[in-house]
Motif scaffolding. Sequence first.
Motif, short mmCIF file in Angstrom:
data_model
loop_
_atom_site.label_atom_id
_atom_site.label_comp_id
_atom_site.label_asym_id
_atom_site.label_seq_id
_atom_site.Cartn_x
_atom_site.Cartn_y
_atom_site.Cartn_z
N LEU A 9 0.83 -1.21 0.00
CA LEU A 9 0.00 0.00 0.00
C LEU A 9 0.86 1.25 0.00
O LEU A 9 0.48 2.28 -0.55
N LYS A 10 2.04 1.17 0.62
CA LYS A 10 2.94 2.31 0.70
C LYS A 10 3.92 2.35 -0.47
O LYS A 10 4.16 3.40 -1.05
N PHE A 11 4.49 1.20 -0.81
CA PHE A 11 5.59 1.17 -1.75
C PHE A 11 5.19 0.81 -3.19
O PHE A 11 5.95 1.06 -4.11
N PHE A 64 3.01 -3.88 14.60
CA PHE A 64 2.11 -3.16 13.70
C PHE A 64 1.86 -1.72 14.12
O PHE A 64 1.76 -0.84 13.27
N THR A 65 1.78 -1.45 15.41
CA THR A 65 1.45 -0.09 15.86
C THR A 65 2.49 0.94 15.41
O THR A 65 2.12 1.94 14.79
N PRO A 66 3.78 0.74 15.68
CA PRO A 66 4.75 1.73 15.15
C PRO A 66 4.79 1.74 13.61
O PRO A 66 4.98 2.80 13.01
N PHE A 67 4.59 0.59 12.99
CA PHE A 67 4.54 0.50 11.53
C PHE A 67 3.45 1.42 10.99
O PHE A 67 3.66 2.19 10.06
N MET A 68 2.28 1.36 11.59
CA MET A 68 1.15 2.15 11.17
C MET A 68 1.38 3.64 11.43
O MET A 68 1.08 4.49 10.59
N ILE A 69 1.95 3.97 12.59
CA ILE A 69 2.13 5.37 12.97
C ILE A 69 3.24 6.03 12.16
O ILE A 69 3.07 7.13 11.63
N PHE A 70 4.40 5.37 12.05
CA PHE A 70 5.55 6.01 11.43
C PHE A 70 5.59 5.85 9.91
O PHE A 70 5.95 6.79 9.20
N LEU A 71 5.22 4.71 9.39
CA LEU A 71 5.30 4.49 7.95
C LEU A 71 4.08 5.05 7.22
O LEU A 71 4.21 5.65 6.17
N PHE A 72 2.90 4.87 7.80
CA PHE A 72 1.68 5.33 7.14
C PHE A 72 1.15 6.65 7.71
O PHE A 72 0.10 7.12 7.30
#
Length: 98
Positions: A9-11, A64-72
């Motif tokens: 979704l990001k890359f 998942f939480t830091p992934f969601m906050i920092f990447l997305f």
Amino acid sequence: MTLAWYGHLKFMHDTPLWKAILFSWCIALLEYSFMIPATRLLSQTNWSLGQVKITQEVITLIVFTPFMIFLFKQPFKLDYLWAMCCLLGCIYFVFRSQ
């Protein structure tokens, strides 16, 4: 699995779907290569299958939480903290009977 499920979704948001699926499956294969031996090692200890699964899910959500906050760039909500408290309760109850 977080990167395999959500990384496209990001890359790869402008990439054809079949390429995103292939990319995700390659990442998933690598991640499974680590998860299967880890699960097997934990199952050979005195942990029950339920304890192994709850621990796996808690680790997934912690990642998942830091992934969601920092990447997305999703905003942090206090509800995430309450959900983490519930997860700690899951860990407590699944390991309490030992």
